[in-house]
Write a protein that holds these residues in place. Structure first.
Motif, PDB file in Angstrom:
ATOM      1  N   TYR A 117       0.819  -1.208   0.000  1.00  0.00           N
ATOM      2  CA  TYR A 117       0.000   0.000   0.000  1.00  0.00           C
ATOM      3  C   TYR A 117       0.848   1.250   0.000  1.00  0.00           C
TER       4      TYR A 117
ATOM      5  N   GLY B 235     -10.333  -3.788  -3.442  1.00  0.00           N
ATOM      6  CA  GLY B 235      -9.909  -4.880  -2.567  1.00  0.00           C
ATOM      7  C   GLY B 235      -8.723  -5.567  -3.206  1.00  0.00           C
ATOM      8  N   LYS B 280     -11.192   3.049   4.392  1.00  0.00           N
ATOM      9  CA  LYS B 280     -11.454   1.612   4.273  1.00  0.00           C
ATOM     10  C   LYS B 280     -10.330   0.939   3.508  1.00  0.00           C
ATOM     11  N   THR B 282      -9.305  -1.944   3.217  1.00  0.00           N
ATOM     12  CA  THR B 282      -9.494  -3.244   2.585  1.00  0.00           C
ATOM     13  C   THR B 282     -10.211  -3.119   1.251  1.00  0.00           C
ATOM     14  N   GLY B 286     -13.008  -6.078  -0.550  1.00  0.00           N
ATOM     15  CA  GLY B 286     -11.943  -6.924  -0.021  1.00  0.00           C
ATOM     16  C   GLY B 286     -12.239  -7.383   1.390  1.00  0.00           C
ATOM     17  N   LYS B 287     -11.974  -8.658   1.642  1.00  0.00           N
ATOM     18  CA  LYS B 287     -12.141  -9.150   2.997  1.00  0.00           C
ATOM     19  C   LYS B 287     -10.792  -9.223   3.682  1.00  0.00           C
ATOM     20  N   ARG B 288      -9.747  -9.425   2.857  1.00  0.00           N
ATOM     21  CA  ARG B 288      -8.452  -9.670   3.469  1.00  0.00           C
ATOM     22  C   ARG B 288      -7.488  -8.551   3.066  1.00  0.00           C
ATOM     23  N   ALA B 289      -7.035  -7.805   4.041  1.00  0.00           N
ATOM     24  CA  ALA B 289      -6.040  -6.771   3.759  1.00  0.00           C
ATOM     25  C   ALA B 289      -4.713  -7.270   4.281  1.00  0.00           C
ATOM     26  N   GLN B 290      -4.129  -8.163   3.533  1.00  0.00           N
ATOM     27  CA  GLN B 290      -2.889  -8.733   4.038  1.00  0.00           C
ATOM     28  C   GLN B 290      -1.721  -8.177   3.249  1.00  0.00           C
TER      29      GLN B 290
END
Lengths: 331, 292
Positions: A117, B235, B280, B282, B286-290
């Motif tokens: 990010y 996402g 936001k 994610t 998106g469910k996974r912000a890895q």
């Protein structure tokens, strides 16, 4: 033991002294305006890469927004000096303040998150900066750029020739190196390295990771904006087309060529990546592709930087000799 | 007023579809190998140059033949890149090397393009440059084709990933490399196929943007970066997210020109990116912000 440490310090000091002597004599050896400009560019790049080293080299967050930071430093200092008519030294101060603001505004949203990010936000930031510089014609002069920016001066002594600026910027770089070494070898530097190696463990120790990262980014941004101001007051002309995402990538390249995380590596990389293309210019049309292929092979085969790669065989020999010595001593 | 809004909406959806395709193309590589491919915009440019510069302008081939040939060449280029470079890069110890590796690769490709095709701009005449008038609305054939092709491509990819053995294997590699290797899936081969597929999608994007921008070395830079934005907004690492994010960006930036000067249009998507990271991170699907 103490003796050995002293010896090592002596050697290090000697090395730096030789480098400094060469740097100081350079304008007298090479009396060529073109190369003087290249050398000044090397000095400016060193300042920026020393800052980038904190965030990308030590913490391991890929900053691809150096161009935006660099641009804002150049424009803030130049616009301040042009509009108020005050000394460029105050412009430099304005650039430092700009750096702090960038660090806070950009670092806060992007460094709370892990991974890519930060790279993406910093790229976006550079694009936004360039779009605004290009289109706010009334303030920034648009794509025409800003002309006749005053050079630095002390008590009426103007740093207006290439050689004078060169010596001034050598002084700047020495201060930058001093700051960078102090940061890298301090408690903060160790914290940054540990963040790169295992951020979970650092967080478990009760340290606010985001806060540390934002502070490192502020420091990096200050180095970047100062480099920008140096650029503006040396060339006397700036335009938005200089500050593309491409040069951000070049700054990261400098860091990789020298080896991530070390001050001398960052300097070495800045020297190589700035000077090598100039040396390859003899190849005509093919000089850039040759340069990039060399760099690419370097990344594939020497991921720890060229210095490390070159010194590895020497270190091996020394280690082997020491082993033999100790082995024969035991007998 | 409503006519203008409608036309901006159509243009926005068309541009959005392109951002979505960019999103899909790099998300495929990201999911399979964990590499963020920063050379993707140069692959798009390369596709456009092979198609427009060589096949159409120089060799005067018919459009369908040129398309098939370009796709084949780009597929081979992708597979070679994966076998020679990406497979080496993704196993490096830090993702900084991987990212910068692809960055330098991009520089090499763009220098190659400059040496091979020259640095001037090119224009392909007669390629998707008609304009239709339907009940007072002017719609360019480029926009229609973009929307149709994008929808078809997504459908084809969906079928490929759901129903073919190769596609299923690729999804396995995406989910868990170790387990996939234990089940007898050749990971390196799977990454090769994914990259080839991605390069072919790049070529398709190249065909589609030729009517919108001149063929030049920097034609895809902004599009490539906005593709990254669409991934984050929708996402990251999630293909439906990339599609939704792309269309969202395309529509918002085009509708925004009603309120702000058109020159700031490009800034909108990058500001959206920063706003999304604040509110936001994610993305909206998106469910996974890895991170990796």
């Amino acid at each position: 033991m103490n003796n050995m440490k002293n010896n090592k310090n002596m050697k290090n000091a000697l090395k730096w002294a030789v480098v400094l002597a060469v740097v100081l004599c350079l304008p007298n050896i090479i009396r060529n305006d073109y190369w003087m400009v290249v050398f000044v560019r090397v000095l400016i790049n060193i300042v920026l890469v020393l800052g980038l080293n904190l965030i990308t080299g030590l913490i391991g967050q890929m900053n691809l927004g150096s161009a935006g930071i660099y641009a804002l430093g150049a424009y803030s200092s130049a616009l301040f000096v042009k509009n108020t008519g005050l000394s460029p030294w105050l412009g430099l101060l304005v650039a430092v303040v700009t750096g702090i603001v960038i660090g806070l505004v950009l670092g806060y949203p992007s460094l709370r998150l892990k991974g890519v990010y930060f790279s993406l936000t910093t790229i976006g930031f550079t694009q936004v900066v360039q779009i605004f510089l290009n289109n706010m014609t009334k303030v920034t002069g648009g794509s025409q750029g800003l002309k006749s920016i005053a050079p630095f001066s002390i008590f009426g002594f103007q740093f207006d020739s290439y050689i004078k600026s060169y010596y001034l910027y050598v002084a700047f770089v020495l201060i930058a190196i001093f700051c960078a070494v102090r940061i890298v070898n301090s408690k903060w530097g160790r914290l940054y390295r540990s963040l790169r190696d295992n951020s979970d463990a650092v967080e478990m120790s009760g340290i606010n990771i985001a806060d540390v990262k934002v502070k490192a980014f502020i420091a990096a941004a200050i180095f970047g904006t100062v480099a920008g101001a140096m650029y503006a007051h040396f060339y006397g002309y700036i335009s938005p087309s200089t500050y593309t995402v491409d040069i951000s990538m070049n700054f990261v390249l400098m860091l990789l060529v020298g080896g991530l995380g070390s001050v001398s590596g960052a300097m070495f990389g800045a020297v190589i990546v700035t000077i090598l293309p100039e040396l390859l210019r003899g190849l005509g049309n093919y000089y850039l592709i040759t340069f990039y292929i060399i760099i690419f092979l370097g990344i594939l085969f020497f991921p720890n930087g060229w210095v490390e790669a070159a010194s590895r065989p020497i270190k091996k020999i020394i280690a082997k000799r020491k082993k033999e010595e100790s082995a024969s001593g035991e007998k | 007023m409503s006519t203008m809004v409608f036309q901006l909406l159509i243009t926005g959806i068309a541009y959005g579809m392109i951002y979505s395709l960019v999103g899909i193309e790099y998300t495929l590589i990201w999911n399979s190998s964990g590499l963020l491919n920063f050379s993707h915009d140069k692959l798009i440019t390369l596709g456009a140059y092979i198609f427009g510069g060589s096949m159409i302008i120089k060799m005067n081939l018919d459009n369908p033949i040129a398309i098939v040939l370009t796709l084949a060449i780009m597929g081979v280029v992708g597979a070679l890149l994966a076998a020679g470079i990406f497979n080496r890069l993704y196993s490096m110890r830090s993702n900084i090397f991987a990212i910068i590796g692809t960055v330098v690769l991009a520089k090499i490709i763009s220098e190659f393009i400059r040496l091979f095709w020259g640095s001037g701009n090119m224009r392909v005449s007669g390629w998707l440059d008609k304009t239709y008038f339907i009940g007072g609305f002017a719609i360019t054939s480029a926009n229609i084709v973009i929307i149709i092709v994008a929808i078809l491509l997504v459908a084809v990819l969906e079928v490929f990933f759901k129903f073919t053995k190769t596609g299923k294997a690729m999804r396995c590699v995406e989910q868990n490399k170790k387990a996939a290797a234990l089940m007898g899936i050749n990971i390196n081969r799977s990454i090769c196929i994914t990259t080839a597929l991605s390069a072919m999608i790049c070529a398709v994007i190249g065909f589609l943007v030729i009517p919108l921008v001149n063929i030049s070395a920097t034609m895809a830079t902004t599009i490539g970066l906005k593709g990254f934005c669409s991934g984050v907004i929708g996402g990251f690492g999630y293909i439906p997210g990339a599609i939704a994010g792309g269309i969202f960006i395309g529509v918002v930036e085009n509708l925004a020109t009603i309120f702000i000067p058109a020159v700031y249009k490009d800034a909108v998507s990058f500001l959206l990116l920063i706003v999304f990271l604040l509110i936001k991170p994610t993305g909206f699907l998106g469910k996974r912000a890895q991170g990796r």
